[in-house]
Scaffold this motif. Structure first.
Motif, PDB file in Angstrom:
ATOM      1  N   ASP A   1      -6.229   2.677   3.538  1.00 33.02           N
ATOM      2  CA  ASP A   1      -7.075   3.049   4.675  1.00 33.02           C
ATOM      3  C   ASP A   1      -6.737   2.269   5.942  1.00 33.02           C
ATOM      4  O   ASP A   1      -7.339   2.517   6.990  1.00 33.02           O
ATOM      5  CB  ASP A   1      -8.554   2.849   4.328  1.00 33.02           C
ATOM      6  CG  ASP A   1      -9.025   3.823   3.262  1.00 33.02           C
ATOM      7  OD1 ASP A   1      -8.323   4.819   3.017  1.00 33.02           O
ATOM      8  OD2 ASP A   1     -10.087   3.576   2.655  1.00 33.02           O
ATOM      9  N   ARG A   2      -5.786   1.369   5.846  1.00 27.06           N
ATOM     10  CA  ARG A   2      -5.325   0.598   7.008  1.00 27.06           C
ATOM     11  C   ARG A   2      -3.874   0.990   7.263  1.00 27.06           C
ATOM     12  O   ARG A   2      -2.980   0.536   6.550  1.00 27.06           O
ATOM     13  CB  ARG A   2      -5.481  -0.904   6.750  1.00 27.06           C
ATOM     14  CG  ARG A   2      -6.937  -1.351   6.624  1.00 27.06           C
ATOM     15  CD  ARG A   2      -7.050  -2.778   6.099  1.00 27.06           C
ATOM     16  NE  ARG A   2      -8.414  -3.300   6.207  1.00 27.06           N
ATOM     17  CZ  ARG A   2      -9.377  -3.081   5.301  1.00 27.06           C
ATOM     18  NH1 ARG A   2      -9.127  -2.330   4.231  1.00 27.06           N
ATOM     19  NH2 ARG A   2     -10.585  -3.598   5.469  1.00 27.06           N
ATOM     20  N   PRO A   3      -3.607   1.839   8.251  1.00 27.85           N
ATOM     21  CA  PRO A   3      -2.271   2.426   8.431  1.00 27.85           C
ATOM     22  C   PRO A   3      -1.136   1.412   8.528  1.00 27.85           C
ATOM     23  O   PRO A   3      -0.071   1.626   7.947  1.00 27.85           O
ATOM     24  CB  PRO A   3      -2.406   3.226   9.728  1.00 27.85           C
ATOM     25  CG  PRO A   3      -3.870   3.519   9.847  1.00 27.85           C
ATOM     26  CD  PRO A   3      -4.573   2.339   9.251  1.00 27.85           C
ATOM     27  N   ASN A   4      -1.360   0.336   9.264  1.00 27.96           N
ATOM     28  CA  ASN A   4      -0.294  -0.650   9.423  1.00 27.96           C
ATOM     29  C   ASN A   4      -0.040  -1.411   8.125  1.00 27.96           C
ATOM     30  O   ASN A   4       1.112  -1.696   7.775  1.00 27.96           O
ATOM     31  CB  ASN A   4      -0.633  -1.626  10.549  1.00 27.96           C
ATOM     32  CG  ASN A   4      -0.721  -0.946  11.893  1.00 27.96           C
ATOM     33  OD1 ASN A   4      -0.025   0.033  12.157  1.00 27.96           O
ATOM     34  ND2 ASN A   4      -1.592  -1.454  12.760  1.00 27.96           N
ATOM     35  N   VAL A   5      -1.107  -1.744   7.417  1.00 29.48           N
ATOM     36  CA  VAL A   5      -0.962  -2.429   6.134  1.00 29.48           C
ATOM     37  C   VAL A   5      -0.295  -1.505   5.121  1.00 29.48           C
ATOM     38  O   VAL A   5       0.578  -1.925   4.354  1.00 29.48           O
ATOM     39  CB  VAL A   5      -2.334  -2.909   5.612  1.00 29.48           C
ATOM     40  CG1 VAL A   5      -2.202  -3.505   4.207  1.00 29.48           C
ATOM     41  CG2 VAL A   5      -2.936  -3.946   6.558  1.00 29.48           C
ATOM     42  N   LYS A   6      -0.699  -0.253   5.132  1.00 26.42           N
ATOM     43  CA  LYS A   6      -0.101   0.722   4.213  1.00 26.42           C
ATOM     44  C   LYS A   6       1.400   0.859   4.457  1.00 26.42           C
ATOM     45  O   LYS A   6       2.197   0.852   3.505  1.00 26.42           O
ATOM     46  CB  LYS A   6      -0.777   2.084   4.363  1.00 26.42           C
ATOM     47  CG  LYS A   6      -0.208   3.147   3.433  1.00 26.42           C
ATOM     48  CD  LYS A   6      -0.882   4.509   3.656  1.00 26.42           C
ATOM     49  CE  LYS A   6      -0.284   5.563   2.715  1.00 26.42           C
ATOM     50  NZ  LYS A   6      -0.880   6.896   2.942  1.00 26.42           N
ATOM     51  N   ALA A   7       1.814   0.983   5.722  1.00 23.39           N
ATOM     52  CA  ALA A   7       3.240   1.112   6.045  1.00 23.39           C
ATOM     53  C   ALA A   7       4.007  -0.138   5.625  1.00 23.39           C
ATOM     54  O   ALA A   7       5.138  -0.050   5.107  1.00 23.39           O
ATOM     55  CB  ALA A   7       3.405   1.365   7.540  1.00 23.39           C
ATOM     56  N   TRP A   8       3.399  -1.298   5.846  1.00 24.72           N
ATOM     57  CA  TRP A   8       4.001  -2.575   5.434  1.00 24.72           C
ATOM     58  C   TRP A   8       4.187  -2.604   3.925  1.00 24.72           C
ATOM     59  O   TRP A   8       5.274  -2.933   3.435  1.00 24.72           O
ATOM     60  CB  TRP A   8       3.097  -3.699   5.926  1.00 24.72           C
ATOM     61  CG  TRP A   8       3.391  -5.083   5.442  1.00 24.72           C
ATOM     62  CD1 TRP A   8       4.462  -5.862   5.766  1.00 24.72           C
ATOM     63  CD2 TRP A   8       2.558  -5.881   4.586  1.00 24.72           C
ATOM     64  NE1 TRP A   8       4.345  -7.098   5.165  1.00 24.72           N
ATOM     65  CE2 TRP A   8       3.188  -7.135   4.448  1.00 24.72           C
ATOM     66  CE3 TRP A   8       1.333  -5.659   3.958  1.00 24.72           C
ATOM     67  CZ2 TRP A   8       2.637  -8.164   3.672  1.00 24.72           C
ATOM     68  CZ3 TRP A   8       0.784  -6.675   3.190  1.00 24.72           C
ATOM     69  CH2 TRP A   8       1.433  -7.915   3.049  1.00 24.72           C
ATOM     70  N   TRP A   9       3.158  -2.240   3.183  1.00 28.50           N
ATOM     71  CA  TRP A   9       3.254  -2.256   1.736  1.00 28.50           C
ATOM     72  C   TRP A   9       4.320  -1.273   1.242  1.00 28.50           C
ATOM     73  O   TRP A   9       5.113  -1.601   0.356  1.00 28.50           O
ATOM     74  CB  TRP A   9       1.912  -1.952   1.085  1.00 28.50           C
ATOM     75  CG  TRP A   9       2.054  -1.698  -0.388  1.00 28.50           C
ATOM     76  CD1 TRP A   9       1.802  -0.559  -1.076  1.00 28.50           C
ATOM     77  CD2 TRP A   9       2.553  -2.636  -1.363  1.00 28.50           C
ATOM     78  NE1 TRP A   9       2.107  -0.706  -2.399  1.00 28.50           N
ATOM     79  CE2 TRP A   9       2.577  -1.971  -2.607  1.00 28.50           C
ATOM     80  CE3 TRP A   9       2.988  -3.953  -1.289  1.00 28.50           C
ATOM     81  CZ2 TRP A   9       3.003  -2.591  -3.778  1.00 28.50           C
ATOM     82  CZ3 TRP A   9       3.438  -4.573  -2.460  1.00 28.50           C
ATOM     83  CH2 TRP A   9       3.431  -3.900  -3.676  1.00 28.50           C
ATOM     84  N   GLU A  10       4.366  -0.087   1.807  1.00 29.49           N
ATOM     85  CA  GLU A  10       5.366   0.893   1.387  1.00 29.49           C
ATOM     86  C   GLU A  10       6.777   0.377   1.636  1.00 29.49           C
ATOM     87  O   GLU A  10       7.705   0.653   0.867  1.00 29.49           O
ATOM     88  CB  GLU A  10       5.127   2.217   2.107  1.00 29.49           C
ATOM     89  CG  GLU A  10       3.864   2.930   1.618  1.00 29.49           C
ATOM     90  CD  GLU A  10       3.535   4.183   2.406  1.00 29.49           C
ATOM     91  OE1 GLU A  10       4.137   4.374   3.490  1.00 29.49           O
ATOM     92  OE2 GLU A  10       2.679   4.962   1.951  1.00 29.49           O
ATOM     93  N   ASP A  11       6.942  -0.384   2.701  1.00 23.10           N
ATOM     94  CA  ASP A  11       8.234  -1.009   2.984  1.00 23.10           C
ATOM     95  C   ASP A  11       8.548  -2.064   1.925  1.00 23.10           C
ATOM     96  O   ASP A  11       9.655  -2.093   1.358  1.00 23.10           O
ATOM     97  CB  ASP A  11       8.204  -1.639   4.382  1.00 23.10           C
ATOM     98  CG  ASP A  11       9.526  -2.273   4.775  1.00 23.10           C
ATOM     99  OD1 ASP A  11       9.885  -3.305   4.182  1.00 23.10           O
ATOM    100  OD2 ASP A  11      10.194  -1.751   5.684  1.00 23.10           O
ATOM    101  N   LEU A  12       7.582  -2.924   1.629  1.00 20.54           N
ATOM    102  CA  LEU A  12       7.813  -4.013   0.677  1.00 20.54           C
ATOM    103  C   LEU A  12       8.179  -3.486  -0.705  1.00 20.54           C
ATOM    104  O   LEU A  12       9.085  -4.017  -1.359  1.00 20.54           O
ATOM    105  CB  LEU A  12       6.564  -4.903   0.557  1.00 20.54           C
ATOM    106  CG  LEU A  12       6.041  -5.595   1.816  1.00 20.54           C
ATOM    107  CD1 LEU A  12       4.972  -6.617   1.435  1.00 20.54           C
ATOM    108  CD2 LEU A  12       7.156  -6.250   2.605  1.00 20.54           C
TER     109      LEU A  12
END
Length: 217
Positions: free
Chosen positions: A186-197
């Motif tokens: 639900d946090r777009p920036n955190v989600k994108a970061w996690w998908e990268d990691l």
């Protein structure tokens, strides 16, 4: 280098991630946690606290995953991924800052949730819902800070992947398998970061070992 531990352990996975990012050869020496082999005298001689992982590198023995990863990143600073930004003192300081944030703010909350959703059920006990909710609230507040920070930089310590990001990966992987993944999604920036990691080649080598299934409540 020898790493003593079990790949399903989040702390062991931290070390394995670092070794793969640094493209360093190592041997994983299995330690059967369910049989309490980490409490045997032979293991306690390496880590008196009876916890995995332990690293042996010739005559050096280290325990505590963050100390181990810091050593690996320093020893092999010119190999693989630059996990410490060692060439620039200011950048290196920011890596240390966000590594401290992970240790003191993120990890206590998420590890408490994972403990109650994984370890407690394995012990045949019922998770304490109040403790889970309390720590979910704490974790949400940390992720609010991350959401703002990751709106400014690709990674926590800047635009390069570092130890500050790596430290988050194993527990977050387990967390995303619970019914509370919305805290990240639900946090777009955190989600994108996690998908990268979790798409990094090093993680794809480590993730098959993260096999424990958490409860979904």
């Amino acid at each position: 280098m020898k790493v003593y531990g079990d790949g399903m352990s989040a702390c062991v996975a931290r070390v394995l991630l670092c070794l793969h990012e640094k493209e360093t050869e190592f041997e994983l020496v299995p330690v059967d946690l369910f049989a309490c082999h980490h409490k045997l005298p032979s293991f306690l001689s390496m880590n008196p606290f009876g916890q995995v992982p332990v690293l042996q590198d010739e005559d050096l023995t280290l325990f505590e995953s963050r100390a181990i990863t810091a050593y690996i990143a320093e020893k092999h600073k010119d190999k693989g991924t630059d996990l410490t930004r060692h060439a620039d003192a200011k950048e290196a300081a920011i890596v240390k800052l966000w590594s401290e944030v992970e240790s003191h703010h993120f990890n206590p909350a998420i590890s408490a949730v994972i403990h109650h959703l994984i370890v407690v059920p394995l012990q045949g006990k019922t998770p304490d819902a109040a403790i889970v909710e309390e720590n979910l609230e704490k974790l949400g507040k940390v992720l609010d800070v991350y959401e703002e920070k990751l709106g400014k930089t690709k990674y926590l310590a800047g635009d390069s992947y570092t130890l500050a990001d790596l430290y988050h990966v194993p527990y977050t992987y387990y967390f995303m398998k619970t019914g509370h993944a919305g805290l990240v999604n639900d946090r777009p920036n955190v989600k994108a970061w996690w998908e990268d990691l979790c798409s990094r080649p090093a993680f794809l080598k480590v993730s098959p070992g993260l096999t424990v299934a958490p409860a979904t409540n």
